[in-house]
Design an enzyme around this catalytic site. Structure first.
Site, short mmCIF file in Angstrom:
data_model
loop_
_atom_site.label_atom_id
_atom_site.label_comp_id
_atom_site.label_asym_id
_atom_site.label_seq_id
_atom_site.Cartn_x
_atom_site.Cartn_y
_atom_site.Cartn_z
N LYS A 170 135.42 56.22 -16.67
CA LYS A 170 135.81 55.96 -18.06
C LYS A 170 135.57 54.49 -18.38
CE LYS A 170 139.79 56.57 -21.20
NZ LYS A 170 141.20 56.98 -21.32
N SER A 185 142.10 60.50 -24.99
CA SER A 185 141.02 59.56 -25.18
C SER A 185 139.92 59.64 -24.12
CB SER A 185 141.58 58.14 -25.20
OG SER A 185 142.11 57.79 -23.92
N SER A 245 146.06 61.36 -22.35
CA SER A 245 144.60 61.20 -22.41
C SER A 245 143.81 61.74 -21.24
CB SER A 245 144.24 59.74 -22.60
OG SER A 245 144.37 59.41 -23.95
N1 GLN Z 1 146.60 60.45 -27.94
C1 GLN Z 1 147.59 59.48 -27.54
C2 GLN Z 1 147.42 58.22 -28.36
O1 GLN Z 1 146.55 58.19 -29.16
C3 GLN Z 1 147.50 59.22 -26.08
C4 GLN Z 1 146.35 58.39 -25.70
C5 GLN Z 1 146.29 58.08 -24.26
O2 GLN Z 1 146.92 58.74 -23.44
N2 GLN Z 1 145.57 57.02 -23.94
O3 GLN Z 1 148.14 57.27 -28.18
#
Ligand code: GLN
Length: 497
Positions: free
Chosen positions: A81, A161, A185
Site C-alpha cells: 500500500k 482505503s 480500511s
Molecule cells: N473509511 C474510514 C475513514 O474514512 C476508515 C479508513 C481507514 O481505516 N483508513 O476514516
C-alpha cells in the site's frame, strides 16, 4: 499437492512451498506477476510499478535458494500500500501534497518483509491519506473492483482505503499485499473483493514509517486470498520496534501451525447491536449462515450485548479527524512534497500549498478535526469522544469474560458503484459501521469471504478477538473459509478492456 496451472493463481502458501521445493523459481513468479500487473492497468490498482526491483530481488532470492539459504518468504512477490514508506521508491499516500516524495528510509513492516525474503512488485493505490471507504478520494483516481455483478458492465468500488491492495489481491496481481486499517480500511475492502483481511491488535505491528492518519487507531495488516496466507504474512509483518513506542513486546505465535485446530468448544459471541436498522436481508442471512456453520463444527454460540456500539461511528468521526488534523499539520509546502508557486509570504505559502495539495475529503477531515479540538468545543466533542471510547472498550472487556471471539457481518452491503456515494459523505461513513468499533478498542478483527449476493458479489463476515489473540481469529476464520468453500473468482474483464 496439485498446483494451479497459472503461477498467478498460486496462494502465498503454495508459492512458498513450490519455491522452497525448487519447483518454481522466484524469477518465474515475479515475471508472471509483473505481466499480470501490466495487463491489469485498467483497474488502476497500482500507482507505482517496480518491475526492475521485483526482478532484481527475485534473482537474488533464487541465488539464496540455490545456496540453501532460503528465508521464510523467500522470493514471494507482494504489493505494498502506498502509505508505507519505501526507501528510494515514491510514496504518495494517495495525495498530491506528497508529490514525488521519495523516502530515504523504509517502514519497519516492509523492512521485516524484505528481511524475510519477500519481493516488491510496486505500490498500490489508496484513498488520500487513507481517508475513505471506496478508493475514490485518491489523487491518482479510483480503483475498479475486479468483481462486477452478474450480467453487468458497471464498474464497482473495491472498498477503501486499501482499495488498490484489495483489487491487486482479488485480481491475482500479487501473491498478497499489505494494507492499513484505521477504521476498517483492511477489512471493508477485503469483504467487498472476496479476500481475507486482518487488522491486528493495536501495537502488534510497528507504525514506524507508515504515513500517519490517526495514530491511536492506525494499524498495518495483511490482505490475502486465503486465511492461511494471512496467518503466514502477519507473522512476518509483526514485531516490537524501538522506533514505535506503541508497538508491544509480546511473542508472535506461529499462527499457521494453529490454523486447523477448529472451533470445537470455542465460545462465539453474537452481539445483538450489530443487527442494525435497514440491514439488507442478504447480510442478515449470511450472518445466520455463519452462526450455523460454526455451531455445526462444535462451537458454542452465545448472545451478547455491546451497548455502546451505537456511539462508535460518531466517536470515530471525532477522534480520527482530530488526530488527522494534527498529523497533517506537517504538510506545509516547506519540508517536502508539493509547494505552491507565487506565494507572497510564508503564511500564504502554507495556505496555497495546502489548498492545492489536499483533496476535498482530507480538507473536510482537517476542518472537523480542528473544530472538535478548538478551545470552545474540546470538552463537548473530543473529551466526550474519549470517554465513550473507554466505555466501548469496557463493553468488550466484559463480554470477553463470557466468550472467546465475536462474529459479526463485515460490511453493511456488497461493493457499490463508482460515484454512487461520493456526494454524500455520511452514507460513505456508514460503510464502517461494523469495523470502527474494533479500532477504537484497539482489538484485532478479521474479514473472511463467506458468500455471494444474489448478483454474484462477494460478502464477508468479521471475527473480533481479544487483544493479541489473532491466533483464535485465524482458527475461526479458517472454519468459515472451509464451510463457505468460497471458490468464486472475478471474471477477468479488464484483460479485454
Ligand atoms: N473509511 C474510514 C475513514 O474514512 C476508515 C479508513 C481507514 O481505516 N483508513 O476514516
Amino acid at each position: 499437492m496439485s498446483l494451479p496451472s497459472s503461477l498467478t493463481d498460486f496462494s502465498l502458501a503454495e508459492a512458498r512451498d513450490a519455491v522452497h521445493a525448487k519447483k518454481v523459481s522466484s524469477k518465474e513468479l515475479a515475471t508472471a506477476f509483473v505481466k499480470a500487473i501490466a495487463d491489469a492497468r485498467p483497474l488502476n490498482a497500482f500507482v507505482t510499478e517496480t518491475p526492475e526491483k521485483a526482478l532484481e530481488m527475485a534473482v537474488a532470492s533464487d541465488v539464496r535458494i540455490a545456496h540453501g539459504e532460503a528465508r521464510p518468504l523467500e522470493g514471494l512477490p507482494l504489493a505494498i500500500k502506498d502509505l508505507f514508506c519505501t526507501k528510494g521508491v515514491k510514496t504518495t499516500a494517495g495525495s498530491h501534497i506528497l508529490g514525488n516524495f521519495i523516502p530515504p528510509y523504509e517502514s519497519t513492516v516492509t523492512q521485516n518483509l524484505w528481511d524475510a525474503g519477500a519481493v516488491m512488485l510496486g505500490k498500490t493505490n489508496m484513498d488520500e491519506f487513507a481517508m475513505g471507504s471506496s478508493n475514490e478520494t485518491s489523487y491518482h483516481g479510483p480503483v475498479f473492483n475486479p468483481w462486477r455483478a452478474r450480467n453487468s458492465n458497471q464498474n464497482l468500488v473495491p472498498g477503501g482505503s486499501s482499495g488498490g491492495s484489495a483489487a491487486a489481491v482479488a485480481g491475482n496481481l500479487c501473491l498478497a499485499a499489505t494494507g492499513t486499517d484505521t477504521g476498517g480500511s483492511i477489512r471493508q475492502p477485503a469483504a467487498v473483493t472476496g479476500t481475507v483481511g486482518i487488522k491486528p491488535t493495536y501495537g502488534r505491528c510497528s507504525r514506524w514509517g507508515i504515513v500517519a492518519f490517526a495514530s491511536s487507531l492506525d494499524q498495518a495488516g495483511p490482505m490475502t486470498r486465503t486465511v492461511r496466507d494471512s496467518a503466514i504474512l502477519l507473522k512476518h509483518m509483526a514485531s516490537v520496534d524501538p522506533k514505535d513506542s506503541t508497538s508491544v513486546d509480546v511473542p508472535v505465535p506461529d499462527y499457521e501451525a494453529d490454523l486447523e485446530r477448529g472451533v470445537k468448544g470455542l465460545r462465539i459471541g453474537i452481539p445483538k447491536e450489530y443487527r442494525i436498522d435497514g440491514m439488507p436481508p442478504e447480510i442478515e442471512q449470511l450472518w445466520q449462515k455463519g452462526i450455523d456453520w460454526l455451531k455445526a463444527q462444535g462451537a458454542e454460540i452465545v448472545d451478547v450485548s455491546l451497548p455502546h456500539t451505537k456511539y462508535a461511528l460518531p466517536t470515530y468521526y471525532i477522534v480520527a479527524p482530530a488526530e488527522a488534523s494534527s498529523n497533517l499539520a506537517r504538510y506545509d509546502g516547506v519540508r517536502y512534497g508539493h509547494r505552491a508557486e507565487g506565494a507572497e509570504d510564508i503564511v500564504d505559502l502554507y495556505e496555497k500549498s495546502r489548498a492545492e495539495g489536499f483533496g476535498k475529503e482530507v480538507q473536510r477531515r482537517i476542518m472537523i478535526g480542528t473544530y472538535v479540538l478548538s478551545s470552545g468545543y474540546y470538552d463537548a466533542y473530543y473529551a466526550r469522544a474519549q470517554k465513550i471510547r473507554t466505555l466501548i472498550l469496557r463493553d468488550f472487556t466484559e463480554v470477553y469474560e463470557k466468550v472467546d471471539v465475536l462474529l459479526t457481518p463485515a460490511t453493511p452491503g456488497p461493493a457499490f458503484g463508482i460515484g454512487e456515494k461520493t456526494a454524500d459523505p455520511v452514507s460513505m461513513y456508514l460503510n464502517d459501521v461494523f469495523t470502527v468499533t474494533v479500532n477504537l478498542a484497539g482489538l484485532p478483527g478479521i474479514a473472511v469471504p463467506a458468500g455471494l449476493t444474489e448478483n454474484g458479489l462477494p460478502l464477508g463476515l468479521q471475527f473480533i478477538g481479544k487483544a493479541f489473540d489473532e491466533a483464535t481469529l485465524f482458527r475461526a476464520a479458517r472454519a468459515i473459509e472451509t464451510a463457505a468453500n468460497f471458490t468464486a473468482k472475478p471474471a477477468h474483464w479488464w484483460r479485454a478492456a
